[in-house]
Design an enzyme around this catalytic site. Structure first.
Site, PDB file in Angstrom:
ATOM      1  N   SER A 133      10.073 -13.777  -3.522  1.00 31.46           N
ATOM      2  CA  SER A 133       9.933 -14.243  -4.901  1.00 31.46           C
ATOM      3  C   SER A 133      10.577 -15.610  -5.096  1.00 31.46           C
ATOM      4  CB  SER A 133      10.559 -13.221  -5.864  1.00 31.46           C
ATOM      5  OG  SER A 133       9.899 -11.969  -5.763  1.00 31.46           O
ATOM      6  N   ILE A 158       1.383 -12.352   5.738  1.00 29.75           N
ATOM      7  CA  ILE A 158       0.221 -13.204   5.549  1.00 29.75           C
ATOM      8  C   ILE A 158      -1.064 -12.435   5.861  1.00 29.75           C
ATOM      9  CG2 ILE A 158      -0.883 -15.384   6.157  1.00 29.75           C
ATOM     10  CD1 ILE A 158       1.913 -15.568   4.752  1.00 29.75           C
ATOM     11  N   THR A 159      -1.927 -12.317   4.865  1.00 31.78           N
ATOM     12  CA  THR A 159      -3.224 -11.673   5.055  1.00 31.78           C
ATOM     13  C   THR A 159      -4.100 -12.552   5.943  1.00 31.78           C
ATOM     14  OG1 THR A 159      -3.031 -10.721   2.836  1.00 31.78           O
ATOM     15  CG2 THR A 159      -5.200 -10.680   3.849  1.00 31.78           C
ATOM     16  N   GLN A 337      -2.010  14.544  -8.106  1.00 36.96           N
ATOM     17  CA  GLN A 337      -1.499  15.735  -8.790  1.00 36.96           C
ATOM     18  C   GLN A 337      -2.632  16.667  -9.205  1.00 36.96           C
ATOM     19  OE1 GLN A 337       1.780  15.963  -8.844  1.00 36.96           O
ATOM     20  NE2 GLN A 337       1.842  17.993  -9.783  1.00 36.96           N
ATOM     21  N   ILE A 338      -3.699  16.102  -9.725  1.00 36.30           N
ATOM     22  CA  ILE A 338      -4.845  16.912 -10.151  1.00 36.30           C
ATOM     23  C   ILE A 338      -5.481  17.618  -8.951  1.00 36.30           C
ATOM     24  CG2 ILE A 338      -7.217  16.748 -11.034  1.00 36.30           C
ATOM     25  CD1 ILE A 338      -6.118  14.610 -13.022  1.00 36.30           C
ATOM     26  N   GLU A 364       1.568 -11.044  -4.639  1.00 34.39           N
ATOM     27  CA  GLU A 364       1.383 -12.174  -5.556  1.00 34.39           C
ATOM     28  C   GLU A 364       2.299 -12.075  -6.774  1.00 34.39           C
ATOM     29  OE1 GLU A 364      -2.447 -13.849  -6.203  1.00 34.39           O
ATOM     30  OE2 GLU A 364      -3.274 -12.925  -4.401  1.00 34.39           O
ATOM     31  N   SER A 367       6.224  -6.787 -10.120  1.00 33.24           N
ATOM     32  CA  SER A 367       6.184  -6.507 -11.561  1.00 33.24           C
ATOM     33  C   SER A 367       7.336  -7.197 -12.283  1.00 33.24           C
ATOM     34  CB  SER A 367       6.233  -4.991 -11.802  1.00 33.24           C
ATOM     35  OG  SER A 367       5.033  -4.375 -11.369  1.00 33.24           O
TER      36      SER A 367
END
Length: 384
Positions: A133, A158-159, A337-338, A364, A367
């Protein structure tokens, strides 16, 4: 699905992406995930469909579409496989879009057609081991040597670091933590002193290749600089505004995929003599999931509209990325969960959506970084 303003052309784009995902991605999703295989030939095929140069003008060999179509394509692809959606986003919004947005005419003519057709796969390097960051603290440096720059250092997470044919890389050419002390370079595979590391073994997004890049006295000509010397960090920040829309659309697709498989399972699975959808606990989960997915898309479409109209989108793209990525995690969790015990197995798709979703809250800009950006922009709005 939010489609109140979907044009006939957007519907055609959606159908094309949906059919492509159904025919060429869905049958192989778990094999690619298990083997951590980056299916490079698939991306070559996507180039034929225009998916690898969505935002590139036709004059440079691209599809010449808007952010709205781009969001639609990422949504549909990511509903089937988040890994493929992630690689598609990284190629389009980072490497390709950096050259499109800030490159000179010679650079655009040299690289954009190859990237848009997927003849070449693109990578983009900002993050380092010691500076995630905190990009201003990067340690990869470039030293001027006549008409060349000598680059030393490394980039991580790195993608397409291994399979990429060309990378746009941010390099410190000035003082540390100076926002005008970084420069963007285009570096081609095969350049002496430029190499990649081993593929990272990841929790999710396993079919999207991730590795490190290394620079050992890598000699790069000044013609490979994008824009002006010292403008790399400013370019990267502007680019990330659009990149956050990409990750938001990726998140939307993952959330929608998790929602759809949960809805299908809830209407098939019976307990105590009735389908589990008819239990209020399950139906209320489904209702919450659907509402948050629609809210995500509204935020993303707003950001895309602003981007298409060349408006400042910093706050709106950060909001879309923050909310959509967190919703993807929440919805994929509820989907598992379902499904109950079956959700914990690889026999059902819920567990993969769950694993893939987490990256969306990190890549990227975490949060926390999105909240920092949003709060800073709010303060600007009130003149603080």
């Amino acid at each position: 699905m939010y489609n109140a303003f979907e044009t006939e052309h957007m519907a055609m784009v959606r159908d094309s992406a949906r059919e492509f995902a159904k025919n060429y991605i869905k049958p192989y999703v778990m094999k690619w995930d298990d083997d951590q295989e980056f299916p490079i030939e698939l991306f070559k095929h996507m180039g034929e469909y225009g998916f690898m140069g969505v935002l590139v003008p036709e004059s440079y060999g691209g599809a010449g579409l808007s952010y709205q179509e781009y969001i639609t394509i990422l949504d549909e692809i990511s509903q089937v496989c988040g890994s493929i959606g992630l690689s598609l986003a990284a190629h389009n919004s980072l490497c390709t879009n950096h050259i499109l947005s800030f490159g000179n005419e010679l650079q655009k003519k040299k690289y954009l057609a190859k990237l848009a057709s997927a003849e070449w796969i693109g990578a983009w390097g900002l993050t380092e081991t010691g500076s995630g960051s905190d990009a201003g603290g990067m340690m990869t440096t470039g030293t001027k040597d006549g008409d060349y720059w000598i680059i030393n250092g490394s980039k991580t997470f790195i993608t397409h670091a291994i399979s990429g044919d060309v990378a746009v890389v941010m390099v410190r050419t000035g003082h540390k933590n100076d926002k005008h002390g970084m420069t963007a370079f285009i570096i081609e595979k095969g350049t002496e002193g430029f190499s990649s590391g081993h593929k990272m073994n990841k929790l999710g997004m396993r079919a999207s290749e991730t590795a490190s890049l290394f620079f050992d006295n890598c000699r790069v000509h000044k013609d490979q600089i994008i824009g002006e010397i010292g403008n790399g960090f400013v370019q990267a920040l502007k680019l990330l505004d659009g990149g956050r829309i990409s990750i938001a659309a990726l998140s939307l697709g993952i959330a929608r995929g998790a929602y759809k498989c949960a809805l299908k399972y809830a209407n098939e699975r019976e307990q105590f003599g009735k389908k589990i959808y008819n239990f209020q606990d399950v139906s209320f989960k489904i209702a919450d999931m659907a509402t948050k997915i629609d809210a995500s898309e509204l935020l993303i479409r707003r950001a895309g509209y602003l981007k298409d109209n060349n408006s400042i989108v910093t706050k709106e793209s950060a909001m879309a990325k923050l909310y959509s990525s967190e919703v993807a995690v929440e919805v994929s969790n509820e989907s598992v969960q379902i499904h109950g015990g079956y959700g914990f197995t690889k026999d059902y798709p819920a567990e993969k959506f769950f694993r893939d979703a987490k990256l969306c809250t990190i890549g990227e800009g975490t949060s926390a970084i999105q909240k920092m950006v949003i709060s800073r922009e709010i303060q600007k709005d009130i003149g603080g």
